[in-house]
Design a protein around this motif. Structure first.
Motif, mmCIF file in Angstrom:
data_model
loop_
_atom_site.group_PDB
_atom_site.id
_atom_site.type_symbol
_atom_site.label_atom_id
_atom_site.label_comp_id
_atom_site.label_asym_id
_atom_site.label_seq_id
_atom_site.Cartn_x
_atom_site.Cartn_y
_atom_site.Cartn_z
ATOM 1 N N UNK A 79 0.685 -1.278 0.057
ATOM 2 C CA UNK A 79 -0.111 0.094 0.194
ATOM 3 C C UNK A 79 1.211 1.030 -0.179
ATOM 4 N N UNK A 80 2.058 1.581 0.227
ATOM 5 C CA UNK A 80 2.741 2.281 0.569
ATOM 6 C C UNK A 80 3.164 2.909 -0.704
ATOM 7 N N UNK A 81 3.805 1.584 -0.904
ATOM 8 C CA UNK A 81 4.670 1.679 -2.627
ATOM 9 C C UNK A 81 3.499 2.776 -3.637
ATOM 10 N N UNK A 111 -8.522 10.921 -16.736
ATOM 11 C CA UNK A 111 -8.403 10.019 -16.540
ATOM 12 C C UNK A 111 -8.211 9.179 -15.047
ATOM 13 N N UNK A 112 -6.709 9.902 -15.441
ATOM 14 C CA UNK A 112 -5.471 9.087 -14.489
ATOM 15 C C UNK A 112 -5.963 9.845 -12.881
ATOM 16 N N UNK A 113 -6.030 11.018 -13.373
ATOM 17 C CA UNK A 113 -6.355 11.922 -11.754
ATOM 18 C C UNK A 113 -7.868 11.344 -11.174
ATOM 19 N N UNK A 114 -8.592 10.905 -11.424
ATOM 20 C CA UNK A 114 -9.628 10.959 -11.219
ATOM 21 C C UNK A 114 -9.730 9.626 -10.458
ATOM 22 N N UNK A 115 -9.544 8.473 -11.822
ATOM 23 C CA UNK A 115 -8.884 7.103 -10.803
ATOM 24 C C UNK A 115 -8.510 6.485 -10.115
ATOM 25 N N UNK A 116 -7.025 7.805 -9.846
ATOM 26 C CA UNK A 116 -6.245 7.242 -8.813
ATOM 27 C C UNK A 116 -6.316 8.024 -7.664
ATOM 28 N N UNK A 117 -6.907 9.602 -7.944
ATOM 29 C CA UNK A 117 -6.471 10.293 -6.494
ATOM 30 C C UNK A 117 -7.931 9.382 -5.571
ATOM 31 N N UNK A 118 -9.020 8.731 -5.742
ATOM 32 C CA UNK A 118 -10.207 7.155 -5.836
ATOM 33 C C UNK A 118 -9.342 6.172 -4.834
ATOM 34 N N UNK A 123 -6.752 3.615 -0.414
ATOM 35 C CA UNK A 123 -5.466 2.729 -0.372
ATOM 36 C C UNK A 123 -5.127 3.452 1.370
ATOM 37 N N UNK A 124 -5.534 4.943 1.604
ATOM 38 C CA UNK A 124 -4.955 5.759 2.589
ATOM 39 C C UNK A 124 -5.697 4.831 3.579
#
Length: 132
Positions: A79-81, A111-118, A123-124
């Motif tokens: 998760x950290x990585x 799309x990257x910003x939206x998906x990976x921010x979620x 994960x946090x």
């Protein structure tokens, strides 16, 4: 066909950057992506510039952080990585929005910003619940 090649090349760049960021956090060191372009702040506060490395060493570094770990230790490190990997992708995507005029890259970046921010948030939250 050229647009598909551009998207592929750009995606590969994201992957390489993500692998590099993951490589930086091996051995349980957290990397914070600094606002200074091309610089990373290590957990001890020192700044580290981008160091040219090849794909093989980046992958080896990422995997080294997971090697020998099992159970919760593995999950925590993974998760950290991945969080740092995704944060790097989001920062790169923001650079696309500030620079590129290509609609395909702008859509990909959004799309990257939206998906990976979620995914970062997810994960946090897992980190908080599972590893307090």
């Amino acid at each position: 066909m050229e647009n598909k090649n551009n998207v592929l090349v750009f995606s590969l760049v994201f992957l390489i950057i993500g692998i590099f960021v993951g490589w930086l956090i091996c051995n349980n060191k957290t990397v914070i992506v600094s606002q200074t372009a091309g610089m990373h702040q290590m957990a001890d506060g020192t700044m580290m510039g981008n160091v040219p490395v090849n794909m093989e060493s980046m992958m080896g570094g990422m995997m080294a952080g997971l090697q020998g770990k099992t159970g919760d230790a593995f999950d925590k490190e993974f998760l950290a990585q991945m969080i740092v990997h995704h944060q790097g992708a989001v920062e790169m995507a923001k650079a696309v929005l500030a620079t590129s005029k290509r609609p395909e890259l702008i859509k990909l970046a959004n799309d990257i910003i939206s998906a990976q921010t979620k995914e970062i948030g997810m994960m946090q939250e897992w980190q908080k619940v599972w590893f307090k």
